[in-house]
Design a protein around this motif. Sequence first.
Motif, PDB file in Angstrom:
ATOM      1  N   LEU A 116      83.866 -19.620  56.241  1.00 46.60           N
ATOM      2  CA  LEU A 116      85.252 -19.556  55.779  1.00 46.60           C
ATOM      3  C   LEU A 116      85.705 -20.901  55.222  1.00 46.60           C
ATOM      4  CD1 LEU A 116      86.793 -17.430  58.663  1.00 46.60           C
ATOM      5  CD2 LEU A 116      86.404 -16.705  56.306  1.00 46.60           C
ATOM      6  N   LYS A 117      85.126 -21.974  55.749  1.00 48.07           N
ATOM      7  CA  LYS A 117      85.439 -23.302  55.202  1.00 48.07           C
ATOM      8  C   LYS A 117      84.975 -23.417  53.761  1.00 48.07           C
ATOM      9  CE  LYS A 117      84.538 -28.230  55.853  1.00 48.07           C
ATOM     10  NZ  LYS A 117      83.817 -29.258  56.645  1.00 48.07           N
ATOM     11  N   ALA A 118      83.797 -22.888  53.463  1.00 52.12           N
ATOM     12  CA  ALA A 118      83.294 -22.927  52.089  1.00 52.12           C
ATOM     13  C   ALA A 118      84.192 -22.110  51.165  1.00 52.12           C
ATOM     14  CB  ALA A 118      81.865 -22.402  52.040  1.00 52.12           C
ATOM     15  N   ILE A 119      84.654 -20.961  51.652  1.00 47.86           N
ATOM     16  CA  ILE A 119      85.528 -20.117  50.835  1.00 47.86           C
ATOM     17  C   ILE A 119      86.850 -20.827  50.564  1.00 47.86           C
ATOM     18  CG2 ILE A 119      86.755 -17.914  50.746  1.00 47.86           C
ATOM     19  CD1 ILE A 119      84.571 -16.767  52.568  1.00 47.86           C
ATOM     20  N   SER A 120      87.441 -21.410  51.599  1.00 48.86           N
ATOM     21  CA  SER A 120      88.732 -22.080  51.428  1.00 48.86           C
ATOM     22  C   SER A 120      88.599 -23.311  50.527  1.00 48.86           C
ATOM     23  CB  SER A 120      89.294 -22.486  52.790  1.00 48.86           C
ATOM     24  OG  SER A 120      88.410 -23.369  53.458  1.00 48.86           O
ATOM     25  N   ASN A 135      84.717 -10.949  45.328  1.00 47.23           N
ATOM     26  CA  ASN A 135      83.292 -10.991  45.703  1.00 47.23           C
ATOM     27  C   ASN A 135      83.116 -11.273  47.194  1.00 47.23           C
ATOM     28  OD1 ASN A 135      82.552 -10.507  43.065  1.00 47.23           O
ATOM     29  ND2 ASN A 135      82.217 -12.659  42.568  1.00 47.23           N
ATOM     30  N   THR A 136      83.998 -12.089  47.729  1.00 45.31           N
ATOM     31  CA  THR A 136      83.916 -12.400  49.159  1.00 45.31           C
ATOM     32  C   THR A 136      84.166 -11.152  50.002  1.00 45.31           C
ATOM     33  OG1 THR A 136      84.660 -14.660  48.763  1.00 45.31           O
ATOM     34  CG2 THR A 136      84.886 -13.815  50.981  1.00 45.31           C
ATOM     35  N   LYS A 137      85.168 -10.398  49.602  1.00 48.90           N
ATOM     36  CA  LYS A 137      85.501  -9.189  50.351  1.00 48.90           C
ATOM     37  C   LYS A 137      84.444  -8.109  50.203  1.00 48.90           C
ATOM     38  CE  LYS A 137      89.293  -5.897  51.021  1.00 48.90           C
ATOM     39  NZ  LYS A 137      90.639  -5.481  50.560  1.00 48.90           N
ATOM     40  N   LYS A 138      83.866  -8.009  49.006  1.00 54.75           N
ATOM     41  CA  LYS A 138      82.907  -6.938  48.730  1.00 54.75           C
ATOM     42  C   LYS A 138      81.509  -7.253  49.253  1.00 54.75           C
ATOM     43  CE  LYS A 138      80.876  -4.382  44.845  1.00 54.75           C
ATOM     44  NZ  LYS A 138      80.845  -4.237  43.366  1.00 54.75           N
ATOM     45  N   ASN A 139      81.016  -8.452  48.997  1.00 54.61           N
ATOM     46  CA  ASN A 139      79.614  -8.779  49.297  1.00 54.61           C
ATOM     47  C   ASN A 139      79.411  -9.465  50.636  1.00 54.61           C
ATOM     48  OD1 ASN A 139      78.959  -7.773  46.717  1.00 54.61           O
ATOM     49  ND2 ASN A 139      79.337  -9.778  45.782  1.00 54.61           N
ATOM     50  N   LEU A 140      80.398 -10.220  51.086  1.00 59.39           N
ATOM     51  CA  LEU A 140      80.222 -10.985  52.313  1.00 59.39           C
ATOM     52  C   LEU A 140      80.907 -10.370  53.524  1.00 59.39           C
ATOM     53  CD1 LEU A 140      80.722 -14.589  50.865  1.00 59.39           C
ATOM     54  CD2 LEU A 140      78.583 -13.345  51.193  1.00 59.39           C
ATOM     55  N   SER A 141      81.824  -9.451  53.276  1.00 50.09           N
ATOM     56  CA  SER A 141      82.552  -8.765  54.357  1.00 50.09           C
ATOM     57  C   SER A 141      83.221  -9.761  55.302  1.00 50.09           C
ATOM     58  CB  SER A 141      81.599  -7.853  55.148  1.00 50.09           C
ATOM     59  OG  SER A 141      81.009  -6.897  54.296  1.00 50.09           O
ATOM     60  N   PRO A 191      89.710 -12.959  55.379  1.00 49.13           N
ATOM     61  CA  PRO A 191      90.351 -14.257  55.109  1.00 49.13           C
ATOM     62  C   PRO A 191      91.123 -14.746  56.339  1.00 49.13           C
ATOM     63  CG  PRO A 191      90.751 -12.713  53.322  1.00 49.13           C
ATOM     64  CD  PRO A 191      90.136 -11.927  54.428  1.00 49.13           C
ATOM     65  N   ASN A 192      91.037 -16.043  56.595  1.00 50.37           N
ATOM     66  CA  ASN A 192      91.762 -16.634  57.717  1.00 50.37           C
ATOM     67  C   ASN A 192      93.051 -17.284  57.234  1.00 50.37           C
ATOM     68  OD1 ASN A 192      90.807 -18.844  56.381  1.00 50.37           O
ATOM     69  ND2 ASN A 192      89.622 -19.675  58.086  1.00 50.37           N
ATOM     70  N   GLU A 216     101.515 -10.299  54.732  1.00 47.05           N
ATOM     71  CA  GLU A 216     100.121  -9.867  54.878  1.00 47.05           C
ATOM     72  C   GLU A 216      99.414 -10.669  55.969  1.00 47.05           C
ATOM     73  OE1 GLU A 216      97.032  -7.319  53.933  1.00 47.05           O
ATOM     74  OE2 GLU A 216      99.078  -7.317  53.112  1.00 47.05           O
ATOM     75  N   MET A 217      99.774 -11.918  56.092  1.00 51.27           N
ATOM     76  CA  MET A 217      99.154 -12.780  57.101  1.00 51.27           C
ATOM     77  C   MET A 217      99.480 -12.321  58.516  1.00 51.27           C
ATOM     78  SD  MET A 217      99.857 -16.539  55.386  1.00 51.27           S
ATOM     79  CE  MET A 217      99.024 -17.477  56.654  1.00 51.27           C
ATOM     80  N   LYS A 218     100.685 -11.810  58.701  1.00 55.60           N
ATOM     81  CA  LYS A 218     101.129 -11.419  60.041  1.00 55.60           C
ATOM     82  C   LYS A 218     100.474 -10.140  60.542  1.00 55.60           C
ATOM     83  CE  LYS A 218     105.627 -13.722  59.831  1.00 55.60           C
ATOM     84  NZ  LYS A 218     107.113 -13.560  59.918  1.00 55.60           N
TER      85      LYS A 218
END
Length: 498
Positions: free
Chosen positions: A169-173, A194-200, A203-204, A230-232
């Motif tokens: 998640l650090k790499a994504i952020s 792509n993160t949501k589809k391929n890495l499942s 998001p934090n 959405e965060m909540k």
Amino acid sequence: MNSVKVVAHTKRWLSSSSSSSSKSSSKSIPWISPLQYPKTTPKKPDPPTTTTITEAPKKTKFISHESAICSIKREKDPQRALEIFNKVSNQRGFNHNNSTYAVILHKLASSKKFEAVDALLHQMTYETCKFHEGVFLNLMAHYSQSLLHERVLDMFSLIQLIVREKPSLKAISTCLNLLIDSDQIDLARTLLLNTKKNLSLEPNTCIFNILVKYHCKNGDLDSAFEVVKEMKKSTVSYPNLITYSTLMGGLCVRGRLQDALQLFEEMLAKDQIIPDALTYNVLITGFCRGGKADRARKILEFMKKNGCNPNIFNYSALMNGLCKEGKLDEAREVFDEMKGAGLKPDKVTYTTLINFLCRVGDLEKATGLERQMMHLQKAKVLFCFVLLESCCFKVETSDALEILDSLHKHWSDMRKSSRRIGLNWLMKNRKLDKHVAIELLELHGGQSPNKCTSFPLLVRCFGLWFVDEKTNRLSVLTDTQVKRGQNKYGYLIARKKV
């Protein structure tokens, strides 16, 4: 008697044997005249044999990973650093690891040698050592600084290929933040999909905070609050102190100070998040910018009552707001309170007060502050320049020239960029008296004036028809000291003389 006989017989035998031998030799060997006998040439002695001692080749010292890393870091030339990297790999038993690759990639990327970077990345796919994603996070930053935004996304994709693990998640952020800060919204959207589809990966909070920051930066507060909703929905992405501070900052910038205060109270009451000095500073700065320094001071008092000690930035923001509203006595009280709390004022704090004291003409109090700031590096220079700017702002030429006397001793300590900024400000705001201009130009001392400072001053002086006895003195100065742009100076002076 018998012995004599033995000797006689012995002599007789020797003589007979010698005569017989001479007869036989004379018959077998022909006689040769001494004149015809060939002279024997003495043989040349054989040359002395020289023994060459060949030294055994010295064994080269084995270069360890730590030594290789230090050598690459010390080398300034990226090509030479790459040669060191390749040289150590030729050692028997040496294999590059994550650290050696990381340091050479950083060296090459810093020098924008991206073709060499690509070659090394291709080589890394065949290595058997364990790599870490930090190498690629560093490369993302270099590509972003070089405006190669698509390559930022490529580095993210290479993490799974070379590290052989899913990006964290650090790499994504990190990747998302670089793209958002560069306004690469399409690439950021591609990353998230792509993160949501391929890495499942879910998001934090950090990833959502980047989106909140983006919307607040663009003034789209409605979209920012939608992201917070959405965060909540998940504990993994629940809003934190950074989320609320970013939202309050966006509201203050848009002038919605009351909404920012309500959000602050909601953060305390509902989510029970304790604010820090940075969060309080967002509100203090916002209210001061909105012309409500009294409310900002109340926020500072509330801050102290709730166990959060104000820092130098909180006090400086409040002092700046009070000064802008002309409340110099209250600003001085805040200044004394800050010193009483054990905080040492910095250059920004001093110059804020000195600048406004000079603007209102209270040079006596400004000088008193100048004595207090002597512990700061180059404080005298800073003080004089603030006074100079303030006097020129009020068109008090006589005071400015007095300050120039004091500044003359320290002028050479100031960077050329600082002098240029100050002079440009004076010219831009038309606060430049001809005498001040000439004195400023001559205060270069032993240094040659450069085009960025001296030439605009000359244009300003001649453009306003400030041609008097100083002109001759100025023309001598430009002829002797100015090397670059000499034709321009000569052209101006000649043009006005005509």
